[in-house]
Motif scaffolding. Structure first.
Motif, mmCIF file in Angstrom:
data_model
loop_
_atom_site.group_PDB
_atom_site.id
_atom_site.type_symbol
_atom_site.label_atom_id
_atom_site.label_comp_id
_atom_site.label_asym_id
_atom_site.label_seq_id
_atom_site.Cartn_x
_atom_site.Cartn_y
_atom_site.Cartn_z
ATOM 1 N N ALA A 134 38.841 47.952 40.399
ATOM 2 C CA ALA A 134 40.231 47.584 40.688
ATOM 3 C C ALA A 134 40.559 46.163 40.217
ATOM 4 O O ALA A 134 41.649 45.933 39.657
ATOM 5 N N PRO A 135 39.651 45.162 40.399
ATOM 6 C CA PRO A 135 39.959 43.809 39.891
ATOM 7 C C PRO A 135 40.170 43.778 38.379
ATOM 8 O O PRO A 135 40.949 42.950 37.881
ATOM 9 N N VAL A 136 39.487 44.664 37.642
ATOM 10 C CA VAL A 136 39.666 44.716 36.185
ATOM 11 C C VAL A 136 41.083 45.167 35.853
ATOM 12 O O VAL A 136 41.748 44.613 34.969
ATOM 13 N N VAL A 137 41.570 46.182 36.564
ATOM 14 C CA VAL A 137 42.927 46.680 36.333
ATOM 15 C C VAL A 137 43.943 45.567 36.624
ATOM 16 O O VAL A 137 44.859 45.320 35.829
ATOM 17 N N ARG A 138 43.769 44.883 37.756
ATOM 18 C CA ARG A 138 44.697 43.800 38.105
ATOM 19 C C ARG A 138 44.663 42.688 37.053
ATOM 20 O O ARG A 138 45.700 42.117 36.705
ATOM 21 N N GLN A 139 43.469 42.387 36.529
ATOM 22 C CA GLN A 139 43.338 41.338 35.521
ATOM 23 C C GLN A 139 44.054 41.717 34.230
ATOM 24 O O GLN A 139 44.702 40.873 33.590
ATOM 25 N N ILE A 140 43.954 42.990 33.847
ATOM 26 C CA ILE A 140 44.622 43.449 32.626
ATOM 27 C C ILE A 140 46.132 43.260 32.751
ATOM 28 O O ILE A 140 46.803 42.753 31.831
ATOM 29 N N PHE A 141 46.700 43.652 33.883
ATOM 30 C CA PHE A 141 48.144 43.481 34.092
ATOM 31 C C PHE A 141 48.514 41.994 34.124
ATOM 32 O O PHE A 141 49.558 41.594 33.590
#
Length: 546
Positions: A204-211
């Motif tokens: 989930a932190p990877v997804v937030r970082q991409i956005f």
């Protein structure tokens, strides 16, 4: 005395079956998705039923077990079923046994074909235990209406089950339940409810970082490079590590790609919404469904980003798309090396880049993207101008063609001096005449048997001899015909290569057609060493004189 269980008895080999005169028996077991709802048709239960059936029947000797797990019975494109058919064709089986007729299949026409025609023509005894069906029992009514009736019932059952499953899935989508086989990147399936998504604390932190990077106006290519540089596993490799993905064929590459990032950025699932029904089955194939058929349910699970952030990211992406379209597009010249040029170090396809020049003609360069897009320092890098590459490949191609022509001309002259083509033609004609004589003798043998001029034993003995001769002659004719075709192909391709060599030698101009026909692959290293794999180097096979 209690019957001894044969569940763990080792499977004997084919030779043992022949020595005991027992039927070499195969168990065929199939478990489909709908069968998982209960244990009646479980794999273990099917095996127990079949082993119990042969426990006190010494005429059956189990030699093979074929298991198709999780596959529908409405068609016969099943790996283990096809492997069983191959063993039937090879003569390795005498009997096929199933728990019931529906295990063999739920398609009326095809199931009836295998039972009534295929197995019969291959002298295979077929037994469906719980249906009390045995092709060796002539007293049963399976020759009449019962077998087709049961097969039709099985097919109707499969169609009905399929409709019910689709209806249940549709209702589940309307209820906001997740029906996918694998959760989206950033989520996991709830251990307490497989239709509910929970946040994956690792991804989930990877997804937030991409956005977040997009909000900071970081280009997509730079986002991809950062993910790769940081060593973050791609979605497929992450699922493989968690045991969610087990099929190697569905594994993607080990590096992040732009399309993977863009797919994440466009998915409403990260706002806490489920958008399902994006595909539909048409003619047994999955195809994209139109937007009006999508089923959207909001707030079904915990969101990873806010709705405001998602909307802003879509606006930024749309704005970037408009800016890219507004830029005057350069009409690239055709890429004659498309799909042919690769980096000799990392194996990636080289990217073709255009550079405009005011005085000189525009320049095209091929270079490796690994360091700039995927991860720095993992590849020495390759960069070569198209003009230089064309000159090198032209010289290498001329040299390779002339070398191959030298071999082929020598071989063709040898074949012409020995008149091999004519020798092969005459040999084929002679073999055909001999084949027809033996077939005529075979027809005469049967007439002699009917007229009682020879005994049954004499007929069978002579028939076996003539059958063997016919089979041998057919094989010899096939071999000679192939040699004849190879000789003709050699001559035609030699003439084609000669024409290509003359064109290249006089024009010194490489074309996309020549590259497509004559070159398999081109590899280039950091020092501009070029290695070419050709498609014509194995053209000239040896044709031996009969």
């Amino acid at each position: 005395m209690a019957r001894k269980s044969r569940k763990n008895i080792p499977v004997p080999d084919t030779a043992t079956a022949k020595m005991t005169n027992a039927l070499r028996t195969a168990f065929y077991i199939r478990l489909s998705v709908e069968d998982n709802q209960g244990r009646g048709n479980s794999i273990d239960n099917q095996q127990l039923v079949l082993r119990d059936y042969i426990a006190d029947r010494p005429e059956f000797l189990l030699t093979q077990t074929y298991i198709d797990n999780g596959l529908t019975g409405t068609n016969f494109n099943r790996p283990e079923f096809q492997r069983m058919l191959a063993d039937v064709e090879a003569g390795n089986l005498d009997c096929v046994m199933v728990k019931d007729l529906s295990r063999l299949g739920r398609n009326f026409i095809d199931t009836s074909y295998y039972i009534e025609q295929y197995f019969f023509s291959h002298h295979i005894r077929f037994v469906a235990v719980t249906d009390q069906f045995d092709t060796a029992n002539q007293d049963q009514s399976h020759g009449g209406i019962m077998l087709p009736l049961k097969n039709m019932i099985n097919e109707a059952y499969a169609l009905d089950i399929g409709k019910k499953i689709r209806a249940q899935q549709h209702q589940a989508m309307l209820d906001g339940k997740f029906v996918g086989s694998r959760p989206p990147y950033g989520y996991l399936k709830d251990p307490q409810d497989c239709h509910h998504l929970i946040v994956d604390p690792e991804t989930a932190p990877v997804v937030r970082q991409i956005f977040t990077w997009v909000m900071e106006r970081v280009p997509i290519n730079e986002i991809v490079r950062r993910l790769n540089t940081q060593g973050i596993l791609t979605p497929s490799h992450e699922r493989r590590q968690k045991g969610i993905l087990t099929n190697d064929a569905q594994m993607g590459g080990q590096y992040w790609q732009s399309r993977t990032v863009l797919k994440i950025l466009s998915s409403e699932v990260y706002m806490g919404d489920l958008v399902q029904g994006k595909s539909q089955t048409v003619d047994h194939k999955q195809r994209p469904a139109s937007a009006e058929h999508h089923i959207t349910v909001r707030d079904t699970h915990e969101a990873l980003i806010s709705r405001e952030m998602f909307a802003e990211v879509q606006r930024i992406r749309a704005e970037a798309g408009k800016e890219a379209k507004a830029v005057r597009k350069k009409h690239f010249t055709p890429n004659m090396f498309i799909g042919k040029v690769f980096c000799a170090h990392c194996g990636r396809a080289l990217h073709r880049q255009w550079a405009a020049r005011k005085v000189m003609p525009d320049r095209y360069t091929y270079y490796c993207l690994t360091n700039s897009r995927y991860e720095r320092g993992v590849c020495p890098g390759v960069c070569i101008e198209e003009q230089e590459l064309r000159a090198i490949v032209t010289e290498l191609l001329i040299r390779a063609i002339n070398l191959e022509l030298g071999k082929s001309v020598s071989e063709l002259k040898k074949a012409a001096s020995q008149d091999i083509g004519e020798v092969i033609r005459k040999e084929i004609s002679s073999k055909h005449q001999e084949l027809e004589r033996n077939r005529k003798f075979l027809r005469g043998l049967f007439e002699h048997l009917v007229q009682h001029l020879i005994t049954q034993e004499e007929y069978q003995s002579m028939k076996d001899d003539y059958d063997a001769k016919v089979s041998s002659l057919v094989g010899e004719i096939e071999t000679l015909t192939k040699q004849q075709a190879q000789l003709q192909e050699k001559s035609e391709k030699s003439a084609g290569l000669k024409s290509d060599a003359e064109y290249l030698s006089t024009q010194r101009e490489l074309t996309a057609d020549l590259i497509g026909r004559l070159i398999e692959q081109i590899e280039i290293d950091h020092e501009h060493h070029v290695t070419v794999s050709y498609s014509f180097t194995d053209t000239f096979v040896e044709v031996r004189k009969p």
